[in-house]
Design an enzyme around this catalytic site. Structure first.
Site, PDB file in Angstrom:
ATOM      1  N   HIS A  23       0.894  -1.171   0.000  1.00  0.00           N
ATOM      2  CA  HIS A  23       0.000   0.000   0.000  1.00  0.00           C
ATOM      3  C   HIS A  23       0.929   1.217   0.000  1.00  0.00           C
ATOM      4  O   HIS A  23       1.569   1.516   1.010  1.00  0.00           O
ATOM      5  CB  HIS A  23      -0.877  -0.058   1.255  1.00  0.00           C
ATOM      6  CG  HIS A  23      -2.107   0.779   1.178  1.00  0.00           C
ATOM      7  ND1 HIS A  23      -3.079   0.613   0.210  1.00  0.00           N
ATOM      8  CD2 HIS A  23      -2.550   1.804   1.959  1.00  0.00           C
ATOM      9  CE1 HIS A  23      -4.055   1.481   0.400  1.00  0.00           C
ATOM     10  NE2 HIS A  23      -3.755   2.223   1.453  1.00  0.00           N
ATOM     11  N   LYS A 168     -10.194   6.462  -3.849  1.00  0.00           N
ATOM     12  CA  LYS A 168      -9.249   7.506  -3.431  1.00  0.00           C
ATOM     13  C   LYS A 168      -7.876   7.054  -3.904  1.00  0.00           C
ATOM     14  O   LYS A 168      -7.443   5.935  -3.585  1.00  0.00           O
ATOM     15  CB  LYS A 168      -9.335   7.620  -1.913  1.00  0.00           C
ATOM     16  CG  LYS A 168      -8.200   8.296  -1.217  1.00  0.00           C
ATOM     17  CD  LYS A 168      -8.644   8.712   0.175  1.00  0.00           C
ATOM     18  CE  LYS A 168      -7.607   8.434   1.222  1.00  0.00           C
ATOM     19  NZ  LYS A 168      -7.992   8.958   2.549  1.00  0.00           N
ATOM     20  N   LYS A 170      -3.841   7.463  -4.031  1.00  0.00           N
ATOM     21  CA  LYS A 170      -2.751   8.020  -3.229  1.00  0.00           C
ATOM     22  C   LYS A 170      -1.654   8.531  -4.152  1.00  0.00           C
ATOM     23  O   LYS A 170      -1.132   7.759  -4.989  1.00  0.00           O
ATOM     24  CB  LYS A 170      -2.173   6.926  -2.325  1.00  0.00           C
ATOM     25  CG  LYS A 170      -3.095   6.564  -1.189  1.00  0.00           C
ATOM     26  CD  LYS A 170      -3.077   7.638  -0.125  1.00  0.00           C
ATOM     27  CE  LYS A 170      -3.812   7.203   1.114  1.00  0.00           C
ATOM     28  NZ  LYS A 170      -3.792   8.243   2.155  1.00  0.00           N
ATOM     29  N   ASP A 199      -5.517  11.709  -2.532  1.00  0.00           N
ATOM     30  CA  ASP A 199      -4.918  12.082  -1.251  1.00  0.00           C
ATOM     31  C   ASP A 199      -3.423  12.299  -1.454  1.00  0.00           C
ATOM     32  O   ASP A 199      -2.710  11.379  -1.864  1.00  0.00           O
ATOM     33  CB  ASP A 199      -5.156  10.976  -0.206  1.00  0.00           C
ATOM     34  CG  ASP A 199      -4.779  11.423   1.201  1.00  0.00           C
ATOM     35  OD1 ASP A 199      -4.254  12.541   1.363  1.00  0.00           O
ATOM     36  OD2 ASP A 199      -5.023  10.638   2.145  1.00  0.00           O
ATOM     37  N   GLU A 225      -7.479  15.590  -0.959  1.00  0.00           N
ATOM     38  CA  GLU A 225      -7.283  15.477   0.491  1.00  0.00           C
ATOM     39  C   GLU A 225      -5.885  15.957   0.878  1.00  0.00           C
ATOM     40  O   GLU A 225      -4.894  15.531   0.285  1.00  0.00           O
ATOM     41  CB  GLU A 225      -7.476  14.000   0.865  1.00  0.00           C
ATOM     42  CG  GLU A 225      -7.388  13.693   2.330  1.00  0.00           C
ATOM     43  CD  GLU A 225      -7.835  12.244   2.608  1.00  0.00           C
ATOM     44  OE1 GLU A 225      -8.575  11.642   1.794  1.00  0.00           O
ATOM     45  OE2 GLU A 225      -7.421  11.722   3.651  1.00  0.00           O
ATOM     46  N   ASP A 250      -7.210  16.512   6.480  1.00  0.00           N
ATOM     47  CA  ASP A 250      -7.080  15.202   7.131  1.00  0.00           C
ATOM     48  C   ASP A 250      -6.046  15.281   8.262  1.00  0.00           C
ATOM     49  O   ASP A 250      -6.423  15.455   9.427  1.00  0.00           O
ATOM     50  CB  ASP A 250      -6.712  14.132   6.095  1.00  0.00           C
ATOM     51  CG  ASP A 250      -6.600  12.745   6.715  1.00  0.00           C
ATOM     52  OD1 ASP A 250      -7.061  12.568   7.857  1.00  0.00           O
ATOM     53  OD2 ASP A 250      -6.039  11.828   6.083  1.00  0.00           O
ATOM     54  N   LYS A 274     -11.922  11.212  11.934  1.00  0.00           N
ATOM     55  CA  LYS A 274     -11.287   9.947  12.319  1.00  0.00           C
ATOM     56  C   LYS A 274     -11.348   9.816  13.831  1.00  0.00           C
ATOM     57  O   LYS A 274     -10.971  10.762  14.541  1.00  0.00           O
ATOM     58  CB  LYS A 274      -9.827   9.923  11.851  1.00  0.00           C
ATOM     59  CG  LYS A 274      -9.670   9.949  10.332  1.00  0.00           C
ATOM     60  CD  LYS A 274      -8.218   9.793   9.928  1.00  0.00           C
ATOM     61  CE  LYS A 274      -8.107   9.670   8.401  1.00  0.00           C
ATOM     62  NZ  LYS A 274      -6.716   9.562   7.949  1.00  0.00           N
ATOM     63  N   GLU A 328     -14.549   5.779   4.266  1.00  0.00           N
ATOM     64  CA  GLU A 328     -13.524   4.885   3.688  1.00  0.00           C
ATOM     65  C   GLU A 328     -13.203   3.792   4.702  1.00  0.00           C
ATOM     66  O   GLU A 328     -12.037   3.452   4.901  1.00  0.00           O
ATOM     67  CB  GLU A 328     -12.270   5.688   3.312  1.00  0.00           C
ATOM     68  CG  GLU A 328     -11.701   6.465   4.489  1.00  0.00           C
ATOM     69  CD  GLU A 328     -10.457   7.281   4.176  1.00  0.00           C
ATOM     70  OE1 GLU A 328     -10.182   7.562   3.007  1.00  0.00           O
ATOM     71  OE2 GLU A 328      -9.745   7.629   5.149  1.00  0.00           O
TER      72      GLU A 328
HETATM   73  C1  MUC Z   1      -5.054   8.822   4.978  1.00  0.00           C
HETATM   74  O1  MUC Z   1      -4.221   9.704   4.965  1.00  0.00           O
HETATM   75  O2  MUC Z   1      -6.157   9.113   4.585  1.00  0.00           O
HETATM   76  C2  MUC Z   1      -6.738   6.261   4.696  1.00  0.00           C
HETATM   77  C3  MUC Z   1      -6.946   5.436   3.637  1.00  0.00           C
HETATM   78  C4  MUC Z   1      -5.694   5.056   3.167  1.00  0.00           C
HETATM   79  O3  MUC Z   1      -5.432   4.323   2.235  1.00  0.00           O
HETATM   80  O4  MUC Z   1      -4.739   5.661   3.922  1.00  0.00           O
HETATM   81  C5  MUC Z   1      -5.350   6.287   5.001  1.00  0.00           C
HETATM   82  C6  MUC Z   1      -4.694   7.471   5.522  1.00  0.00           C
HETATM   83 MG    MG Z   2      -5.537  11.218   4.191  1.00  0.00          MG
END
Ligand code: MUC
Ligand code: MG
Length: 374
Positions: A23, A168, A170, A199, A225, A250, A274, A328
């Site tokens: 991941h 989402k 990354k 994000d 994000e 976040d 969160k 999520e």
């Molecule tokens: C984040 O920063 O959002 C949430 C889902 C994911 O894949 O990482 C987290 C952390």
């Molecule tokens: Mg995030």
């Protein structure tokens, strides 16, 4: 009037579980997740569980799995020993007076108390928190394999299984043009069958954010994000003013005070709520209340917790006004191992909020014993 039931014991377990694939986040690549479980045992024998799971050791925040274990065992445990387990608010007030910060640890302890109280009174945690407004929550999935074709393939599988239609992506690790091209390719392949969000985990400067968000907006991304540093409140405000797509905070949100600061400064269109980052269920509820009165939209965030933490967040989120951007809460699906006796139910693009007493989930003690760090 409830009877007094003293807290008899507090235990912390670090449970290392591999992820189904690497991941890749801007600040860390995860090939395992360390699930941090807190068990509270009451004098009547009832046990409750909470989770203090974080991401990437110390790469994401200032608490690590190891520091949480030491903090709870050394400082939390003696303070709460013999306190009335039927009074989570009073236990948390004591902890907040005596212990600065340590939000993840506090979240796990509060969750465990609510779980135990729910089990003892035969009520789901959502009912202890005021009662739920819904039984199913929409759930996004994070595409973070680090490869465009793999991400598209993964999203296609999720769509076909009707598990997720919100993704989402990354980014933030690679050069900005490569990252934006990666997102644009995924958005194009999925078209109007999915909602695409991004994000950046704070990895852009203000200038990069101006450039990157313009590209992403053109590619059809609906939300960005935490594109820049959590501390850059003015920069986040500028981005909110400049772009039509939604800007979400976040990492900046560490409970009600920071949420109030961000809201006051008009520095986010959406708040990622969160429970661990907020310092527990009650503090997260305060963040949600601040957002509601200020008409700021909510998104139900995760720290990639396992089944306990995910169920706890689901209970709280079910009691709130509808979250405009969904949630999520997919953490357990990223793990190779199921740590609950009965897995959480994901169907029709949503997570079913468990309805049994307490968190409504039971941990698989054998699995925990097998994967617990010795
Ligand atoms: C984040 O920063 O959002 C949430 C889902 C994911 O894949 O990482 C987290 C952390
Ligand atoms: Mg995030």
């Amino acid at each position: 009037m409830t009877t007094v039931v003293p807290i008899r014991n507090t235990r912390v377990m670090l449970v290392d579980v591999p992820t189904i694939r690497p991941h890749v986040l801007a600040m860390a690549t995860m090939s395992k997740q360390t699930i941090v479980l807190v068990e509270i045992e009451r004098e009547d024998g009832v046990r409750g569980y909470g989770e203090a799971t974080t991401i990437g050791g110390l790469a994401y925040g200032e608490e690590s799995p190891e520091s949480i274990k030491v903090a709870v065992e050394t400082y939390f445990k003696p303070l709460i020993q013999n306190c009335d387990a039927n009074r989570p608010a009073s236990v948390m007030a004591l902890l907040n007076r005596q212990i600065v910060g340590n939000r993840f640890a506090k979240c796990a302890v509060e969750t465990a108390l609510f779980d135990a109280m729910g089990r003892a009174s035969n009520l789901p945690v959502s009912e202890l928190l005021g009662g739920r407004q819904r039984d199913v929550l929409p759930v996004a999935w994070t595409l973070a394999s680090g490869h465009t074709a793999k991400d598209i393939d993964e999203a296609e599988q999720m769509l076909a299984a009707k598990r997720h239609n919100v993704f989402k992506i990354k980014i933030g690790k690679r050069d900005i043009v490569k990252d934006c091209d990666h997102v644009a390719a995924i958005a194009k392949a999925l078209g109007d069958r999915a909602s695409i969000r991004v994000d950046v985990n704070q990895h852009w400067t203000r200038a990069h954010a101006m450039q990157g968000i313009a590209r992403l907006q053109y590619a059809g991304v609906s939300l960005i994000e935490q594109p820049i540093a959590a501390t850059d409140v003015v920069g986040m405000h500028q981005l909110c003013n400049r772009f039509d797509l939604a800007i979400m905070a976040d990492e900046a949100l560490t409970g009600p005070s920071s949420a109030a600061r961000y809201i006051e400064a008009l520095a986010c269109d959406v708040i990622s709520l969160k429970i661990n980052q907020s310092g527990g269920l009650t503090e997260a509820r305060k963040v949600a209340a601040l957002a509601e009165v200020a008409h700021v939209a909510l998104y139900g965030g995760t720290m990639l917790e396992g089944g306990i933490g995910t169920a706890a967040a689901a209970h709280l989120f079910s009691t709130l006004p509808a979250m405009e951007w969904g949630t999520e809460l997919f953490g357990p699906l990223l793990l190779t191992e199921e740590l609950l006796v009965e897995p959480l139910v994901y169907r029709d693009f949503g997570l079913v909020v468990p309805s049994g007493p307490g968190l409504g989930v039971v941990i698989d003690q054998e699995k925990i014993a097998h994967f617990e760090r010795k």
